[in-house]
Design a protein around this motif. Structure first.
Motif, mmCIF file in Angstrom:
data_model
loop_
_atom_site.group_PDB
_atom_site.id
_atom_site.type_symbol
_atom_site.label_atom_id
_atom_site.label_comp_id
_atom_site.label_asym_id
_atom_site.label_seq_id
_atom_site.Cartn_x
_atom_site.Cartn_y
_atom_site.Cartn_z
ATOM 1 N N ILE A 121 0.827 -1.205 0.000
ATOM 2 C CA ILE A 121 0.000 0.000 0.000
ATOM 3 C C ILE A 121 0.864 1.259 0.000
ATOM 4 C CG2 ILE A 121 -0.278 0.066 2.522
ATOM 5 C CD1 ILE A 121 -2.903 1.117 -0.117
ATOM 6 N N THR A 122 1.999 1.192 0.710
ATOM 7 C CA THR A 122 2.886 2.358 0.777
ATOM 8 C C THR A 122 3.601 2.592 -0.545
ATOM 9 O OG1 THR A 122 3.277 1.881 3.122
ATOM 10 C CG2 THR A 122 4.760 3.443 2.062
ATOM 11 N N SER A 123 4.167 1.548 -1.128
ATOM 12 C CA SER A 123 4.916 1.695 -2.378
ATOM 13 C C SER A 123 4.012 2.119 -3.529
ATOM 14 C CB SER A 123 5.639 0.394 -2.727
ATOM 15 O OG SER A 123 4.718 -0.655 -2.942
ATOM 16 N N ILE A 124 2.807 1.571 -3.573
ATOM 17 C CA ILE A 124 1.868 1.939 -4.640
ATOM 18 C C ILE A 124 1.439 3.392 -4.493
ATOM 19 C CG2 ILE A 124 -0.456 1.537 -5.566
ATOM 20 C CD1 ILE A 124 -0.030 -1.446 -5.016
ATOM 21 N N MET A 125 1.201 3.832 -3.261
ATOM 22 C CA MET A 125 0.822 5.225 -3.031
ATOM 23 C C MET A 125 1.949 6.174 -3.435
ATOM 24 S SD MET A 125 -0.362 7.174 0.489
ATOM 25 C CE MET A 125 1.317 7.264 1.160
ATOM 26 N N VAL A 126 3.172 5.852 -3.032
ATOM 27 C CA VAL A 126 4.324 6.698 -3.353
ATOM 28 C C VAL A 126 4.543 6.734 -4.871
ATOM 29 C CG1 VAL A 126 6.839 6.916 -3.154
ATOM 30 C CG2 VAL A 126 5.476 6.388 -1.128
ATOM 31 N N ALA A 127 4.417 5.588 -5.524
ATOM 32 C CA ALA A 127 4.589 5.531 -6.978
ATOM 33 C C ALA A 127 3.514 6.352 -7.682
ATOM 34 C CB ALA A 127 4.528 4.075 -7.451
ATOM 35 N N ALA A 128 2.284 6.240 -7.210
ATOM 36 C CA ALA A 128 1.182 6.998 -7.814
ATOM 37 C C ALA A 128 1.407 8.499 -7.659
ATOM 38 C CB ALA A 128 -0.138 6.587 -7.162
ATOM 39 N N LYS A 129 1.895 8.904 -6.496
ATOM 40 C CA LYS A 129 2.159 10.329 -6.264
ATOM 41 C C LYS A 129 3.242 10.846 -7.195
ATOM 42 C CE LYS A 129 0.863 10.983 -1.401
ATOM 43 N NZ LYS A 129 1.380 11.404 -0.072
ATOM 44 N N PHE A 130 4.261 10.028 -7.416
ATOM 45 C CA PHE A 130 5.382 10.471 -8.246
ATOM 46 C C PHE A 130 5.017 10.512 -9.724
ATOM 47 C CE2 PHE A 130 9.640 10.064 -10.210
ATOM 48 C CZ PHE A 130 10.245 11.153 -9.601
ATOM 49 N N ILE A 131 4.183 9.576 -10.154
ATOM 50 C CA ILE A 131 3.812 9.492 -11.566
ATOM 51 C C ILE A 131 2.647 10.405 -11.919
ATOM 52 C CG2 ILE A 131 2.868 7.951 -13.351
ATOM 53 C CD1 ILE A 131 4.350 5.661 -11.979
ATOM 54 N N ASP A 132 1.653 10.449 -11.028
ATOM 55 C CA ASP A 132 0.410 11.156 -11.328
ATOM 56 C C ASP A 132 0.159 12.265 -10.325
ATOM 57 O OD1 ASP A 132 -2.080 11.989 -12.100
ATOM 58 O OD2 ASP A 132 -3.111 10.121 -11.615
ATOM 59 N N ALA A 133 0.229 13.509 -10.796
ATOM 60 C CA ALA A 133 0.030 14.661 -9.914
ATOM 61 C C ALA A 133 -1.394 14.724 -9.362
ATOM 62 C CB ALA A 133 0.342 15.956 -10.661
ATOM 63 N N GLU A 156 4.638 6.119 5.025
ATOM 64 C CA GLU A 156 5.189 6.852 3.883
ATOM 65 C C GLU A 156 6.533 7.492 4.236
ATOM 66 O OE1 GLU A 156 3.742 10.235 0.673
ATOM 67 O OE2 GLU A 156 3.087 10.398 2.758
ATOM 68 N N ILE A 157 6.597 8.144 5.381
ATOM 69 C CA ILE A 157 7.838 8.805 5.809
ATOM 70 C C ILE A 157 8.963 7.795 5.971
ATOM 71 C CG2 ILE A 157 8.947 10.057 7.710
ATOM 72 C CD1 ILE A 157 6.223 11.454 8.149
ATOM 73 N N GLU A 158 8.661 6.678 6.650
ATOM 74 C CA GLU A 158 9.666 5.635 6.866
ATOM 75 C C GLU A 158 10.158 5.059 5.534
ATOM 76 O OE1 GLU A 158 12.055 3.009 9.202
ATOM 77 O OE2 GLU A 158 10.962 4.852 9.685
ATOM 78 N N PHE A 159 9.232 4.837 4.640
ATOM 79 C CA PHE A 159 9.563 4.276 3.335
ATOM 80 C C PHE A 159 10.464 5.220 2.549
ATOM 81 C CE2 PHE A 159 8.413 2.895 -1.064
ATOM 82 C CZ PHE A 159 8.731 1.544 -0.940
ATOM 83 N N LEU A 160 10.100 6.493 2.521
ATOM 84 C CA LEU A 160 10.872 7.494 1.779
ATOM 85 C C LEU A 160 12.282 7.645 2.328
ATOM 86 C CD1 LEU A 160 8.129 10.237 1.251
ATOM 87 C CD2 LEU A 160 9.171 8.806 -0.520
ATOM 88 N N PHE A 161 12.411 7.663 3.655
ATOM 89 C CA PHE A 161 13.735 7.806 4.253
ATOM 90 C C PHE A 161 14.598 6.578 3.973
ATOM 91 C CE2 PHE A 161 12.192 11.452 6.696
ATOM 92 C CZ PHE A 161 13.332 12.257 6.715
ATOM 93 N N ASN A 162 13.981 5.398 3.976
ATOM 94 C CA ASN A 162 14.745 4.187 3.675
ATOM 95 C C ASN A 162 15.193 4.143 2.221
ATOM 96 O OD1 ASN A 162 15.056 2.009 5.881
ATOM 97 N ND2 ASN A 162 12.980 2.761 6.230
ATOM 98 N N LEU A 163 14.444 4.828 1.355
ATOM 99 C CA LEU A 163 14.828 4.924 -0.057
ATOM 100 C C LEU A 163 15.751 6.115 -0.296
ATOM 101 C CD1 LEU A 163 11.502 4.226 -2.035
ATOM 102 C CD2 LEU A 163 13.349 2.645 -1.522
ATOM 103 N N ASP A 164 16.039 6.865 0.774
ATOM 104 C CA ASP A 164 16.811 8.114 0.651
ATOM 105 C C ASP A 164 16.124 9.063 -0.329
ATOM 106 O OD1 ASP A 164 18.828 7.311 2.418
ATOM 107 O OD2 ASP A 164 19.909 6.261 0.836
ATOM 108 N N PHE A 165 14.808 8.973 -0.390
ATOM 109 C CA PHE A 165 13.987 9.786 -1.292
ATOM 110 C C PHE A 165 14.405 9.585 -2.756
ATOM 111 C CE2 PHE A 165 13.388 11.663 2.795
ATOM 112 C CZ PHE A 165 12.078 12.122 2.799
#
Length: 216
Positions: A121-133, A156-165
């Motif tokens: 759910i987190t990765s799909i949300m982050v991907a959707a945000k990055f691809i689709d405004a 979301e925050i934890e995921f982004l930090f682990n990916l180094d954004f």
């Protein structure tokens, strides 16, 4: 990857073409085939990891993505639920798949039945945000995923930090992962079952049916 955001439709066409998902020139917002293939990939990896942990008598590192017990909703059903309400396309799914791979490579965490749902759910949300405004907000995704808005924000925050954004995905990396999935499609062509309820959709369902995965 920013080019992908700017040319989402073209990228979607390319993705569907690579994965063999186009039907009569029309795009489908989700595919029973790609859903089944992704579910199969995750299920195989989880089975392999859990057997390894058991054999080594090793405990996986517990993270914010871990639940106390495995949710009753299967991976395929969970992805299907997400697609049903968000209309996330195949390009979004592939990018989410890449993000999860990056997360696992960056940490010492194994993908298991205890953390796969939150990571999805987190990765799909982050991907959707990055691809689709014009994607849905965290509250919407939280309701779809069966978690609270507060938890969705934390995930979301934890995921982004682990990916180094590091959300950028080059065209080469994207194509490579598409081809990997295409091999899965070709290799399992005669084995993949079309799961009930996974019909191709042309629009999102307007109302979210309640779902709370107590295990997560």
């Amino acid at each position: 990857m920013r080019e992908m955001a700017n040319n989402g439709m073209d990228f979607q066409v390319e993705t569907d073409s690579l994965l063999g998902l186009s039907e009569s020139g029309k795009l489908i917002s989700s595919s029973p085939q790609v859903l089944s293939i992704l579910s199969s990939v995750f299920e195989k990896l989880i089975q392999k990891n859990e057997k390894l942990l058991k054999r080594l008598k090793k405990k996986d590192s517990v993270t914010i993505f871990h639940s106390s017990r495995a949710p009753t909703m299967g991976i395929g059903q969970y992805i299907d639920r997400i697609l049903k309400y968000t209309c996330c396309g195949t390009a979004c799914l592939v990018v989410a798949y890449i993000y999860i791979e990056r997360y696992l490579q960056k940490t010492d965490v194994y993908l298991t039945s205890l953390n796969v749902h939150r990571l999805l759910i987190t990765s799909i949300m982050v991907a959707a945000k990055f691809i689709d405004a014009g994607c849905y907000n965290n509250t919407f995704y939280a309701k779809v995923g069966g978690v609270s808005t507060k938890e969705m924000n934390s995930l979301e925050i934890e995921f982004l930090f682990n990916l180094d954004f590091r959300l950028h995905v080059t065209a080469d990396v994207f194509s490579t992962h598409c081809l990997q999935l295409q091999k899965e499609v070709l290799g399992a062509e005669n084995q993949v079952e079309r799961r009930p309820g996974n019909k191709a959709r042309t629009k999102c369902l307007p109302q979210i049916t309640g779902y709370t995965c107590s295990a997560i």
